[in-house]
Design an enzyme around this catalytic site. Structure first.
Site, PDB file in Angstrom:
ATOM      1  N   ASP A   9       0.830  -1.193   0.000  1.00  0.00           N
ATOM      2  CA  ASP A   9       0.000   0.000   0.000  1.00  0.00           C
ATOM      3  C   ASP A   9       0.870   1.251   0.000  1.00  0.00           C
ATOM      4  O   ASP A   9       1.608   1.505   0.955  1.00  0.00           O
ATOM      5  CB  ASP A   9      -0.894  -0.048   1.247  1.00  0.00           C
ATOM      6  CG  ASP A   9      -1.872   1.089   1.341  1.00  0.00           C
ATOM      7  OD1 ASP A   9      -1.763   2.074   0.593  1.00  0.00           O
ATOM      8  OD2 ASP A   9      -2.771   0.991   2.202  1.00  0.00           O
ATOM      9  N   VAL A  32      -5.997   4.206  -6.589  1.00  0.00           N
ATOM     10  CA  VAL A  32      -4.983   4.783  -5.706  1.00  0.00           C
ATOM     11  C   VAL A  32      -5.368   6.191  -5.252  1.00  0.00           C
ATOM     12  O   VAL A  32      -5.091   6.594  -4.127  1.00  0.00           O
ATOM     13  CB  VAL A  32      -3.576   4.752  -6.374  1.00  0.00           C
ATOM     14  CG1 VAL A  32      -3.468   5.737  -7.510  1.00  0.00           C
ATOM     15  CG2 VAL A  32      -2.485   4.994  -5.354  1.00  0.00           C
ATOM     16  N   ASP A  33      -6.047   6.934  -6.112  1.00  0.00           N
ATOM     17  CA  ASP A  33      -6.487   8.289  -5.770  1.00  0.00           C
ATOM     18  C   ASP A  33      -7.406   8.256  -4.546  1.00  0.00           C
ATOM     19  O   ASP A  33      -7.200   8.994  -3.575  1.00  0.00           O
ATOM     20  CB  ASP A  33      -7.192   8.896  -6.986  1.00  0.00           C
ATOM     21  CG  ASP A  33      -7.541  10.366  -6.837  1.00  0.00           C
ATOM     22  OD1 ASP A  33      -6.994  11.036  -5.951  1.00  0.00           O
ATOM     23  OD2 ASP A  33      -8.362  10.846  -7.642  1.00  0.00           O
ATOM     24  N   SER A 122      -1.799   5.866 -14.626  1.00  0.00           N
ATOM     25  CA  SER A 122      -2.693   5.641 -15.774  1.00  0.00           C
ATOM     26  C   SER A 122      -3.027   4.182 -16.046  1.00  0.00           C
ATOM     27  O   SER A 122      -3.770   3.888 -16.979  1.00  0.00           O
ATOM     28  CB  SER A 122      -2.160   6.285 -17.061  1.00  0.00           C
ATOM     29  OG  SER A 122      -2.367   7.674 -17.039  1.00  0.00           O
ATOM     30  N   GLY A 124      -4.726   2.045 -14.214  1.00  0.00           N
ATOM     31  CA  GLY A 124      -5.995   1.579 -13.661  1.00  0.00           C
ATOM     32  C   GLY A 124      -7.145   1.934 -14.584  1.00  0.00           C
ATOM     33  O   GLY A 124      -7.180   1.531 -15.745  1.00  0.00           O
ATOM     34  N   VAL A 125      -8.064   2.738 -14.070  1.00  0.00           N
ATOM     35  CA  VAL A 125      -9.263   3.078 -14.840  1.00  0.00           C
ATOM     36  C   VAL A 125      -8.958   3.886 -16.099  1.00  0.00           C
ATOM     37  O   VAL A 125      -9.782   3.949 -17.005  1.00  0.00           O
ATOM     38  CB  VAL A 125     -10.309   3.824 -13.980  1.00  0.00           C
ATOM     39  CG1 VAL A 125     -10.819   2.945 -12.862  1.00  0.00           C
ATOM     40  CG2 VAL A 125      -9.769   5.128 -13.442  1.00  0.00           C
TER      41      VAL A 125
END
Length: 172
Positions: A9, A32-33, A122, A124-125
């Site tokens: 984490d 993560v955001d 970048s 991830g989603v």
């Protein structure tokens, strides 16, 4: 510069700054955001809300970076960057992603930081292909010319991503 890969984490790392793969508003989101905003506490959102918005809530354009305090995080700072949304690579995404890493490293140098931790910006989603993003990230960090930061951590939430970074670091 020492480059390392850590599984776990990113919000728990005792570094000078962690990088937030953010959206344009810098007010938290998924992945993560959201994890960084939850771990940092409400002070992070309040500080982000105080940053100037340029157009329609855009506090940070793609490829740029902004810095805030870490609030409840072990890291003293959070460097927020907005990576590109993958559109097949024809919209300048590689240059934008490289700009993200360079902007974050430049802020770390400006603030005389010894250590910074990056997530897979970048991937991830935003849909950037991991097989393209990891080599770009490693190459960009390796070619950084500044004296600071002295240590860069690629923080990976899962073993598969960590293995990709380790393999890429072993190639050169």
């Amino acid at each position: 510069m020492k480059i390392e890969v850590v599984e776990g984490d990113i919000t728990t790392l005792p570094v000078d700054a962690i990088v937030n793969a953010a959206n344009h508003a810098l007010l938290g989101g998924g992945g993560v955001d959201g994890a960084i905003h939850r771990a940092a506490g409400p002070g992070l959102r309040e500080e982000c809300e105080a940053l100037p918005a340029y157009i329609a809530g855009v506090r940070c354009p793609t490829g740029e970076a902004r810095i805030t305090h870490g609030h409840l995080l072990p890291a003293k700072f959070v460097i927020h960057t907005v990576g590109p949304v993958w559109r097949g690579g024809r919209g300048g995404e590689p240059a934008q992603l490289e700009a993200c890493y360079n902007a974050c490293l430049a802020l770390a140098a400006d603030y005389d930081m010894e250590a910074i931790a990056f997530p897979a910006i970048s991937c991830g989603v935003f849909g950037y292909p991991v097989e393209l993003a990891v080599p770009l990230a490693v190459r960009t960090v390796r070619t950084w010319k500044g004296d600071k930061p002295a240590r860069v951590v690629f923080s990976c939430f899962d073993p598969g991503m960590a293995a990709r970074y380790r393999a890429m670091l072993a190639l050169a």
